[in-house]
Design an enzyme around this catalytic site. Structure first.
Site, PDB file in Angstrom:
ATOM      1  N   LYS A   1     -15.170 -11.243 -48.097  1.00  0.00           N
ATOM      2  CA  LYS A   1     -16.088 -12.095 -46.900  1.00  0.00           C
ATOM      3  C   LYS A   1     -16.609 -13.285 -47.732  1.00  0.00           C
ATOM      4  O   LYS A   1     -16.841 -13.106 -48.941  1.00  0.00           O
ATOM      5  CB  LYS A   1     -17.248 -11.117 -46.504  1.00  0.00           C
ATOM      6  CG  LYS A   1     -17.952 -10.361 -47.338  1.00  0.00           C
ATOM      7  CD  LYS A   1     -18.936  -9.328 -47.062  1.00  0.00           C
ATOM      8  CE  LYS A   1     -19.534  -8.530 -48.120  1.00  0.00           C
ATOM      9  NZ  LYS A   1     -20.285  -7.382 -47.631  1.00  0.00           N
TER      10      LYS A   1
ATOM     11  N   LYS B   1     -17.018 -14.485 -39.815  1.00  0.00           N
ATOM     12  CA  LYS B   1     -17.624 -13.028 -40.027  1.00  0.00           C
ATOM     13  C   LYS B   1     -18.737 -12.970 -39.080  1.00  0.00           C
ATOM     14  O   LYS B   1     -19.735 -13.668 -38.938  1.00  0.00           O
ATOM     15  CB  LYS B   1     -18.078 -13.153 -41.569  1.00  0.00           C
ATOM     16  CG  LYS B   1     -18.695 -11.804 -41.756  1.00  0.00           C
ATOM     17  CD  LYS B   1     -19.226 -11.773 -43.185  1.00  0.00           C
ATOM     18  CE  LYS B   1     -19.708 -10.266 -43.418  1.00  0.00           C
ATOM     19  NZ  LYS B   1     -20.400  -9.642 -42.422  1.00  0.00           N
TER      20      LYS B   1
ATOM     21  N   ARG C   1     -20.212  -3.379 -37.444  1.00  0.00           N
ATOM     22  CA  ARG C   1     -18.896  -3.137 -37.532  1.00  0.00           C
ATOM     23  C   ARG C   1     -18.725  -1.831 -36.790  1.00  0.00           C
ATOM     24  O   ARG C   1     -19.501  -0.879 -36.823  1.00  0.00           O
ATOM     25  CB  ARG C   1     -18.613  -2.805 -38.929  1.00  0.00           C
ATOM     26  CG  ARG C   1     -17.089  -2.462 -39.356  1.00  0.00           C
ATOM     27  CD  ARG C   1     -16.141  -3.596 -39.345  1.00  0.00           C
ATOM     28  NE  ARG C   1     -15.046  -3.248 -39.816  1.00  0.00           N
ATOM     29  CZ  ARG C   1     -14.538  -3.138 -40.888  1.00  0.00           C
ATOM     30  NH1 ARG C   1     -15.231  -3.213 -42.149  1.00  0.00           N
ATOM     31  NH2 ARG C   1     -13.090  -2.814 -41.187  1.00  0.00           N
TER      32      ARG C   1
ATOM     33  N   ARG D   1     -20.139   1.887 -38.429  1.00  0.00           N
ATOM     34  CA  ARG D   1     -19.792   1.981 -39.675  1.00  0.00           C
ATOM     35  C   ARG D   1     -20.254   3.107 -40.402  1.00  0.00           C
ATOM     36  O   ARG D   1     -19.447   3.849 -41.208  1.00  0.00           O
ATOM     37  CB  ARG D   1     -19.949   0.759 -40.262  1.00  0.00           C
ATOM     38  CG  ARG D   1     -18.984   0.248 -41.525  1.00  0.00           C
ATOM     39  CD  ARG D   1     -19.411  -0.648 -42.390  1.00  0.00           C
ATOM     40  NE  ARG D   1     -20.110  -0.071 -43.654  1.00  0.00           N
ATOM     41  CZ  ARG D   1     -20.742  -0.810 -44.421  1.00  0.00           C
ATOM     42  NH1 ARG D   1     -20.800  -2.141 -44.180  1.00  0.00           N
ATOM     43  NH2 ARG D   1     -21.278  -0.101 -45.442  1.00  0.00           N
TER      44      ARG D   1
ATOM     45  N   GLU E   1     -10.887 -15.763 -40.154  1.00  0.00           N
ATOM     46  CA  GLU E   1     -11.696 -15.872 -38.987  1.00  0.00           C
ATOM     47  C   GLU E   1     -13.174 -15.791 -39.503  1.00  0.00           C
ATOM     48  O   GLU E   1     -13.578 -15.624 -40.639  1.00  0.00           O
ATOM     49  CB  GLU E   1     -11.252 -14.551 -38.207  1.00  0.00           C
ATOM     50  CG  GLU E   1     -11.676 -13.211 -38.809  1.00  0.00           C
ATOM     51  CD  GLU E   1     -11.007 -11.943 -38.123  1.00  0.00           C
ATOM     52  OE1 GLU E   1     -11.146 -11.819 -37.157  1.00  0.00           O
ATOM     53  OE2 GLU E   1     -10.379 -11.211 -38.881  1.00  0.00           O
TER      54      GLU E   1
ATOM     55  N   GLU F   1     -16.194  -5.630 -33.979  1.00  0.00           N
ATOM     56  CA  GLU F   1     -17.207  -5.899 -34.123  1.00  0.00           C
ATOM     57  C   GLU F   1     -18.194  -5.842 -33.026  1.00  0.00           C
ATOM     58  O   GLU F   1     -17.821  -6.415 -31.963  1.00  0.00           O
ATOM     59  CB  GLU F   1     -17.732  -7.371 -34.749  1.00  0.00           C
ATOM     60  CG  GLU F   1     -19.141  -7.515 -35.519  1.00  0.00           C
ATOM     61  CD  GLU F   1     -19.068  -7.309 -37.031  1.00  0.00           C
ATOM     62  OE1 GLU F   1     -18.109  -6.979 -37.300  1.00  0.00           O
ATOM     63  OE2 GLU F   1     -20.146  -7.463 -37.285  1.00  0.00           O
TER      64      GLU F   1
END
Ligand code: ZN
Lengths: 531, 331
Positions: free
Chosen positions: A398, A231, A236, A251, A229, A279
């Site tokens: 990532k 980024k 986050r 995060r 998917e 996100e």
């Protein structure tokens, strides 16, 4: 006040998180309960209303120091911090004992009625305190007006320190500190030590973090074993929905409910208790907005209706960690994802779309579309991977877009505003441009700070002092001679810059000592990077 | 308009009448040197003139040079221009350079401070027509605390580290700051050790002006036998290998720059002590007033701001660029 000033000093002197936690925990051990509650209030953004604006502070400080306004402003520019400038100029030059200075809570409580006082009363109040304080206490006192003295202390760091001091879990403390409470009225006992059932309910899970992919995609083996998917370029977050309440955790494991009130009603959409990983994105017309838009929302402790309309946000979900009170983290990603997709998405709750390529070359193509999708690149997750804790190699990767770079010429340098007084820290760079009738000239296109080693930094500073052509206050124009490689994340048209372009996150990648200025890039090279 | 007695050339401050340079930064035939710091006393001149206390230090740093030693207040004449050296209070031997010709007097301050450090010969103000002054700390944010208060802070810091079994490493410039610290600190708390570079400087300085001698940090010095020691070291050794042996340690610097948080952080020390061999803002003002000069030339540091300030106080002031390094560690 002495203890508090000392705390501020220690926090200021270290960048190590554990030392900060220790210093705060030590402060909590020594401070009175009233002072403790106030420090918790201050570090969680609950300072007393600003009783005096900074222009009055500057004026009074100039008067107290016996200097003209321009000299105050010049000094401020060099020192970089208003609270510190004032402390350097007006505090007592002799050390003061704790007994000679008022207690922290007394000072803060007297600031509350000050807001509605007459200006001359305010002036007497402030100037009297100034003369009573030594440098550090004066600095801390000024910060009550100017703000920003968290000194790298996040709410998370503070709750960690409280955990150390009280043995109550940090997440639970974070929950106890949510919402409205008045440091004047609440006791340390009732705020922190007393049982709080809700606090248990809101806890998030530790985040699982991805590694940067260094090899080609093909090194990952069979493409069908991977979930792919985009980024997303937001922050986050985990959305915890339990017992009919929504809790948003960043995060850094900070609660960010206050900044994003529109997401708190998502419980009605979700209906079943659950914990989502995803996100937080500024999002409009089915497309993410640049990260800078989200930053505006994050910066406000409480968001206004106007700001919410201007910069709408969504929770872009990509994983499901808990469903109906069951911890799903040990299950493979594919199963968690299946369950996740059963929720109904739309509006402020979005599902991060999965790409199902037949071949790695299609993944490469999709990565190429990152810009138009408003993403930073791709995320790759192994379909059979559980949800782990922290950064683990092998299952989550990532793959970010490369930054864009150009070689540019140093044209101006500005004295550091802030941490680097008396040094040139802010650099301006130019690219060549040839207009029809003129010869080629250097046109400013970006400002950048970081990226030099300490040694290079010293070298560039010495060079600047010897190669100044003109001075404009804190700014020096320098000989066109040094070439640097500048990296950035994106280019857009802008009327604010002389060049007509604005770059995102420009930074110095390296000093190109091997290049002459003739080898630097042209403005049209920048134009070519525009998508 | 007559020619100025001193002018700023690309080689240094120049006296055309006497054909001599003051603290030149490029090799010249004849140079009068204010003090032995590297940015003022450079290598490569044919003849040097300096205060007698500076001479052994310059020889230590520059090797075999031809140098004439002068006493304070001793007047000497070059092509009819009368020169003399006067204490500047900055470091051992540091001098203001006075030049007089046909009733006109100029003074170049070199680096200076007015507060007494009890070791260096104190600054003596000189009346003149034109005063060329440094202004390293020429903004009002710089107000030095009392020296004894700072020494007490250093001792407290050391004491606390020693109690925690931690070595204290205090960085100070090897010429000036190191002697000042050596003079005021002793081994009452724990052993006091000098980095070899500083030890060598102390030996030379000791030969012109007695200093308490402390132990040298030789290869053989065993950290285990020197728990809680204080080591005085030059700032450029901050990242050196030898430090590893002394773990755990805390670092600090003694410098005027340590007055601001920005500088403290940027230079990466655990702690900073505000101890300067330059004058603070008030000291500069006192020196300018005491010189009774009609005009002032500001040379290094916050020259533009400080000259503007002087003009606002009715004192004619201009600026001149010199490449005297704004070397943070020697301040
Ligand atoms: Zn010097």
């Amino acid at each position: 006040m002495k203890n508090f000033a000392h705390l501020i000093e220690v926090l200021d002197q270290t960048t190590k998180t554990n030392e900060k936690v220790d210093a705060l925990a030590q402060y909590f051990r020594l401070a009175s309960d009233k002072d403790k509650v106030w420090v918790i209030a201050l570090l969680s953004g609950r300072r007393p209303p600003r009783a005096v604006n900074t222009s009055l502070l500057r004026q009074w400080a100039s008067e107290s120091a016996g200097i003209e306004n321009w000299l105050f402003e010049e000094t401020y520019h060099i020192v970089g911090d208003l609270a510190e400038t004032i402390a350097l100029l007006v505090s007592s030059n002799n050390p003061k004992t704790a007994e000679e200075m008022p207690a922290l809570h007394e000072i803060l409580e007297s600031l509350i009625p000050l807001k509605n006082a007459e200006e001359d009363q305010k002036k007497i109040f402030v100037c009297t305190y100034w003369s009573k304080f030594d440098y550090l206490s004066c600095f801390a006192f000024n910060k009550f007006f100017t703000g920003g003295f968290r000194l790298g202390v996040s709410q998370r760091l503070m709750t960690k320190a409280l955990e150390k001091y009280t043995q109550i879990e940090a997440d639970e403390i974070a929950l106890k500190l949510m919402g409205n409470w008045d440091p004047q009225k609440v006791s340390f006992e009732s705020l922190i030590l007393a049982e709080n059932k809700e606090a248990h309910e809101a806890k998030p899970y530790p985040f699982y973090l991805a590694y940067a992919l260094e090899d080609d995609f093909s090194a990952l083996g069979d493409v069908s074993l991977w979930a792919i998917e985009h980024k997303w370029d937001g922050i986050r977050a985990q959305l915890v929905f339990r017992n009919n309440s929504v809790y948003l955790w960043s995060r850094g494991e900070e609660l960010i409910n206050a900044q994003f009130p529109e997401l708190l009603s998502l419980g009605q959409v979700l209906q079943t208790s659950c914990v989502l990983d995803g996100e937080l994105l500024a999002f409009q017309d089915k497309k993410p907005l640049p990260f800078s838009a989200l930053q505006k929302r994050l910066g406000r402790k409480k968001s206004s209706e106007k700001l919410r309309a201007e910069i709408p946000v969504v929770f872009m979900a990509y994983d499901l960690l808990e469903y109906q009170a069951e911890d799903l983290r040990a299950q493979p990603y594919s199963k968690r994802r299946q369950q996740l997709e059963r929720f109904s998405f739309g509006g402020p709750l979005q599902l991060s779309e999965r790409i199902t390529p037949a071949h790695w070359s299609q993944v490469e193509e999709e990565k190429g579309r990152s810009k138009e999708k408003g993403s930073e690149g791709l995320m790759l997750k192994k379909l059979d991977a559980p949800y782990r804790v922290g950064r683990k190699k092998g299952e989550w990767f990532k793959s970010k877009l490369d930054p864009m770079t150009v070689d540019a010429v140093l044209t101006y340098a500005m004295r550091g505003h802030g941490r680097r007084s008396n040094l040139y820290t802010d650099f301006t760079f130019g690219l060549w441009h040839t207009s029809t009738e003129k010869e080629a000239e250097l046109v400013t296109f970006a400002k950048a700070y970081s990226g030099l080693t300490d040694k290079e930094f010293v070298e560039v500073n010495q060079w600047i002092k010897k190669n100044t052509i003109a001075r404009f206050g804190p700014v020096r124009q320098v000989n066109a001679e040094l070439v640097f490689e500048i990296a950035f994340e994106g280019v857009s048209k802008s009327s604010r810059h002389k060049s007509g372009y604005a770059t995102r996150f420009p930074r110095i990648l390296r000093w190109r000592k091997d290049k002459t200025i003739e080898e630097a890039n042209h403005l049209h090279d920048l134009e070519a990077l525009l998508q | 308009m007559k020619d100025p007695l001193l002018e700023f050339s690309d080689k240094g401050i120049y006296c055309p009448k006497a054909d001599v340079y003051l603290d030149p930064w490029r090799p010249v035939d004849k140079a009068i040197i204010s003090h032995a710091h590297a940015d003022h006393s450079r290598w490569g001149h044919k003849k040097y003139i300096a205060h007698e206390h500076s001479v052994p230090i310059m020889q230590h740093r520059l090797g075999d040079i031809e140098v004439a030693a002068k006493k304070w207040g001793e007047s000497f004449s070059i092509n009819g221009v009368r020169f003399s050296l006067h204490p500047a209070g900055h470091i051992v031997g540091s001098s203001q350079i006075k030049a007089s010709y046909k009733g006109e007097t100029w003074v170049f301050s070199g680096d200076y401070k007015l507060h007494h450090d009890h070791y260096t010969t104190p600054f003596e103000p000189q009346k003149c027509d034109v005063f060329i002054t440094e202004c390293t700390f020429g903004i009002p944010a710089f107000r030095w605390p009392d020296q004894e208060q700072v020494m007490e802070q250093i001792r407290n810091w050391w004491q606390q580290n020693a109690a925690n079994g931690v070595t204290s490493v205090l960085f100070g410039y090897s010429l000036g700051k190191a002697q000042r610290l050596s003079y005021h600190l002793n081994d009452a708390i724990a052993p006091l050790l000098l980095h070899p570079v500083i030890y060598a400087h102390n030996e030379v300085v000791h030969s012109v002006k007695p200093l308490p001698m402390h132990q040298k940090l030789d290869q053989g010095v065993d950290p285990k036998a020197h728990r809680g020691a204080l080591i005085i070291a030059p700032p450029n050794t901050q990242d050196a290998q030898w430090l590893k042996k002394w773990e755990p340690y805390k670092t600090a610097a003694a410098s005027g720059w340590m007055a601001t948080r920005g500088a403290r952080r940027r230079r990466g020390y655990d702690t900073g002590f505000v101890l300067s061999d330059h004058g603070d803002f008030n000291e500069l003002n006192t020196a300018v007033r005491a010189s009774e000069a009609e005009s002032v030339i500001c040379t290094h540091g916050y020259t533009e701001i400080y000259s503007k300030y002087l003009n606002s106080k009715g004192i004619r002031a201009t600026t001149a660029d010199t490449p005297f390094e704004e070397e943070p560690n020697e301040s």
